[in-house]
Motif scaffolding. Structure first.
Motif, PDB file in Angstrom:
ATOM      1  N   MET A  83       0.866  -1.190   0.000  1.00 44.35           N
ATOM      2  CA  MET A  83       0.000   0.000   0.000  1.00 44.35           C
ATOM      3  C   MET A  83       0.900   1.238   0.000  1.00 44.35           C
ATOM      4  SD  MET A  83      -3.017  -1.153   2.668  1.00 44.35           S
ATOM      5  CE  MET A  83      -4.234   0.003   2.023  1.00 44.35           C
ATOM      6  N   LEU A  84       0.930   1.899  -1.139  1.00 47.68           N
ATOM      7  CA  LEU A  84       1.698   3.139  -1.256  1.00 47.68           C
ATOM      8  C   LEU A  84       0.752   4.286  -0.927  1.00 47.68           C
ATOM      9  CD1 LEU A  84       4.089   4.926  -2.147  1.00 47.68           C
ATOM     10  CD2 LEU A  84       3.380   4.550  -4.508  1.00 47.68           C
ATOM     11  N   ILE A  85       1.008   4.952   0.176  1.00 49.89           N
ATOM     12  CA  ILE A  85       0.110   6.008   0.643  1.00 49.89           C
ATOM     13  C   ILE A  85       0.770   7.352   0.355  1.00 49.89           C
ATOM     14  CG2 ILE A  85      -1.244   6.838   2.600  1.00 49.89           C
ATOM     15  CD1 ILE A  85      -1.745   3.871   1.792  1.00 49.89           C
ATOM     16  N   ASN A  86       0.289   8.022  -0.694  1.00 48.03           N
ATOM     17  CA  ASN A  86       0.927   9.294  -1.052  1.00 48.03           C
ATOM     18  C   ASN A  86      -0.031  10.481  -0.984  1.00 48.03           C
ATOM     19  OD1 ASN A  86      -0.594   8.865  -3.319  1.00 48.03           O
ATOM     20  ND2 ASN A  86       1.115   8.754  -4.757  1.00 48.03           N
ATOM     21  N   THR A  87      -1.221  10.237  -0.449  1.00 50.63           N
ATOM     22  CA  THR A  87      -2.137  11.343  -0.157  1.00 50.63           C
ATOM     23  C   THR A  87      -2.699  11.115   1.242  1.00 50.63           C
ATOM     24  OG1 THR A  87      -4.248  10.354  -0.838  1.00 50.63           O
ATOM     25  CG2 THR A  87      -2.899  11.342  -2.588  1.00 50.63           C
ATOM     26  N   VAL A 123       0.393  -7.258   4.720  1.00 46.36           N
ATOM     27  CA  VAL A 123       0.275  -5.887   4.216  1.00 46.36           C
ATOM     28  C   VAL A 123       1.574  -5.127   4.503  1.00 46.36           C
ATOM     29  CG1 VAL A 123      -0.985  -3.707   4.372  1.00 46.36           C
ATOM     30  CG2 VAL A 123      -2.230  -5.881   4.561  1.00 46.36           C
ATOM     31  N   ILE A 124       2.077  -4.479   3.454  1.00 41.84           N
ATOM     32  CA  ILE A 124       3.261  -3.630   3.595  1.00 41.84           C
ATOM     33  C   ILE A 124       2.827  -2.208   3.250  1.00 41.84           C
ATOM     34  CG2 ILE A 124       5.663  -3.282   2.901  1.00 41.84           C
ATOM     35  CD1 ILE A 124       5.489  -6.094   1.552  1.00 41.84           C
ATOM     36  N   ILE A 125       3.012  -1.293   4.164  1.00 39.61           N
ATOM     37  CA  ILE A 125       2.581   0.093   3.951  1.00 39.61           C
ATOM     38  C   ILE A 125       3.808   0.992   3.846  1.00 39.61           C
ATOM     39  CG2 ILE A 125       1.339   2.057   4.960  1.00 39.61           C
ATOM     40  CD1 ILE A 125      -0.459   0.009   6.413  1.00 39.61           C
ATOM     41  N   PHE A 126       3.824   1.819   2.814  1.00 37.40           N
ATOM     42  CA  PHE A 126       4.872   2.841   2.708  1.00 37.40           C
ATOM     43  C   PHE A 126       4.185   4.183   2.508  1.00 37.40           C
ATOM     44  CE2 PHE A 126       7.829   5.540   0.305  1.00 37.40           C
ATOM     45  CZ  PHE A 126       8.925   5.529   1.163  1.00 37.40           C
ATOM     46  N   ALA A 127       4.465   5.127   3.391  1.00 35.96           N
ATOM     47  CA  ALA A 127       3.862   6.463   3.301  1.00 35.96           C
ATOM     48  C   ALA A 127       4.890   7.466   2.812  1.00 35.96           C
ATOM     49  CB  ALA A 127       3.324   6.880   4.666  1.00 35.96           C
ATOM     50  N   MET A 128       4.494   8.283   1.871  1.00 36.50           N
ATOM     51  CA  MET A 128       5.378   9.343   1.380  1.00 36.50           C
ATOM     52  C   MET A 128       4.533  10.539   0.963  1.00 36.50           C
ATOM     53  SD  MET A 128       6.559   8.173  -2.483  1.00 36.50           S
ATOM     54  CE  MET A 128       7.187   9.813  -2.904  1.00 36.50           C
ATOM     55  N   ASP A 129       5.228  11.619   0.609  1.00 38.97           N
ATOM     56  CA  ASP A 129       4.542  12.803   0.112  1.00 38.97           C
ATOM     57  C   ASP A 129       3.476  13.219   1.138  1.00 38.97           C
ATOM     58  OD1 ASP A 129       3.572  14.784  -1.607  1.00 38.97           O
ATOM     59  OD2 ASP A 129       3.422  13.495  -3.353  1.00 38.97           O
ATOM     60  N   GLU A 130       2.324  13.644   0.661  1.00 32.35           N
ATOM     61  CA  GLU A 130       1.262  14.091   1.567  1.00 32.35           C
ATOM     62  C   GLU A 130       0.752  12.969   2.477  1.00 32.35           C
ATOM     63  OE1 GLU A 130      -2.487  16.714   0.322  1.00 32.35           O
ATOM     64  OE2 GLU A 130      -2.859  14.561   0.235  1.00 32.35           O
ATOM     65  N   GLY A 131       1.005  11.726   2.055  1.00 31.14           N
ATOM     66  CA  GLY A 131       0.570  10.579   2.854  1.00 31.14           C
ATOM     67  C   GLY A 131       1.185  10.550   4.243  1.00 31.14           C
ATOM     68  N   THR A 132       2.337  11.225   4.406  1.00 34.11           N
ATOM     69  CA  THR A 132       2.971  11.238   5.732  1.00 34.11           C
ATOM     70  C   THR A 132       2.130  12.016   6.741  1.00 34.11           C
ATOM     71  OG1 THR A 132       4.346  13.120   5.069  1.00 34.11           O
ATOM     72  CG2 THR A 132       5.328  10.933   4.877  1.00 34.11           C
ATOM     73  N   VAL A 136       0.294  -3.844  -5.681  1.00 35.69           N
ATOM     74  CA  VAL A 136       0.506  -2.568  -4.985  1.00 35.69           C
ATOM     75  C   VAL A 136      -0.658  -1.638  -5.312  1.00 35.69           C
ATOM     76  CG1 VAL A 136       1.966  -0.532  -4.727  1.00 35.69           C
ATOM     77  CG2 VAL A 136       3.022  -2.785  -5.002  1.00 35.69           C
ATOM     78  N   ILE A 137      -1.289  -1.168  -4.258  1.00 39.56           N
ATOM     79  CA  ILE A 137      -2.373  -0.194  -4.414  1.00 39.56           C
ATOM     80  C   ILE A 137      -1.832   1.169  -3.987  1.00 39.56           C
ATOM     81  CG2 ILE A 137      -3.336  -0.701  -2.105  1.00 39.56           C
ATOM     82  CD1 ILE A 137      -6.112  -0.179  -3.279  1.00 39.56           C
ATOM     83  N   VAL A 138      -2.207   2.202  -4.721  1.00 41.92           N
ATOM     84  CA  VAL A 138      -1.752   3.568  -4.419  1.00 41.92           C
ATOM     85  C   VAL A 138      -2.953   4.369  -3.942  1.00 41.92           C
ATOM     86  CG1 VAL A 138      -0.532   5.594  -5.306  1.00 41.92           C
ATOM     87  CG2 VAL A 138      -0.079   3.346  -6.322  1.00 41.92           C
ATOM     88  N   LEU A 139      -2.836   4.943  -2.776  1.00 44.61           N
ATOM     89  CA  LEU A 139      -3.979   5.701  -2.236  1.00 44.61           C
ATOM     90  C   LEU A 139      -3.521   7.058  -1.691  1.00 44.61           C
ATOM     91  CD1 LEU A 139      -5.751   2.776  -0.360  1.00 44.61           C
ATOM     92  CD2 LEU A 139      -6.768   4.101  -2.225  1.00 44.61           C
TER      93      LEU A 139
END
Lengths: 90, 57, 100
Positions: free
Chosen positions: C5-9, C30-39, C97-100
């Protein structure tokens, strides 16, 4: 095993390109597609694109305004995308 | 034929329709609009597992 | 299956929580990576608490967290404050990989 990853650059161009560069760190194949718009011309995006070229990454676009990238029509990009393991739209 | 799951995170936009149409020429594309909350999460996970390729737009 | 789960918002918290919990209920990892606004979601207790669940790993882009002023002190030790390398690791090992 090497993964094939397509990054679809849509809105937040600089972050999409920064992420694309990070994705090559494990030697996965990463191709970049700048979709539908001219790439935002900033110092950061220019640096990222330059770095990608140094790293032999392929940058494609369906927008003819994007100079220095290989133009592909929408249908050709759509035909290629299913060949990737992950398709990351950003 | 490749089964592609196309998730619209924020509903359709000016470009999504054209890409879905183009992808549909080579793939069996299922579109789910997350903004409309039309699919329960457990069913959505099952679809993510069952598809060959996933795009979150 | 391993779900990345790529969390970029920070716009899709309900979907992040719902999909993560549903995947775990189906015995997926589940593997979660937060970046950009997702942080920014690191300020959300429900999001942070996902890291405590079995079969969830969570990391974030420290550069993004600094850019968005996300508070990274006092987070559960399971959350790795890291770099884009962790995103590469997630994409390398995940089946989807899902991007949210």
């Amino acid at each position: 095993m090497q993964k094939k990853i397509a990054v679809l650059v849509r809105d937040r161009h600089s972050e999409a390109l920064r992420m694309s560069l990070g994705l090559i760190l494990l030697d996965d194949l990463v191709d970049v597609y700048v979709l539908d718009k001219k790439l935002h011309a900033t110092e950061e995006t220019e640096l990222h694109v330059e770095t990608m070229k140094v790293m032999d990454m392929q940058i494609y676009t369906n927008c003819r305004e994007n100079e220095g990238m290989e133009y592909l029509p929408v249908d050709e990009i759509a035909r290629r995308l299913p060949q990737y393991d992950h398709i990351l739209a950003y | 034929m490749v089964k592609m799951l196309f998730l619209l995170n924020d509903g359709p936009d000016a470009f999504s329709g054209a890409w879905i149409e183009a992808l549909s020429r080579n793939c069996e594309v299922e579109v789910i609009d997350l903004a409309r909350k039309q699919v329960p999460y457990d069913a959505l996970v099952d679809k993510i597992v069952a598809c060959d390729k996933l795009i979150s737009w | 299956m391993k779900l990345g789960m790529l969390i970029n918002t920070a716009k899709h918290l309900d979907d992040v929580l719902g999909i993560c919990r549903a995947a775990l209920a189906r015995n997926h990892q589940v593997i979660i990576f937060a970046m950009d606004e997702g942080t920014r979601l690191l300020e959300n207790e429900a999001f942070v608490s996902l890291a405590e669940l079995e079969d969830v790993s969570m990391s974030l882009c420290d550069h993004s967290a600094k850019m968005f002023g996300a508070k990274t002190e006092g987070m559960p030790p399971k959350i790795v404050c890291a770099s884009q390398l962790n995103n590469a690791m997630m994409n390398h090992s995940a089946d989807r990989v899902i991007v949210l």
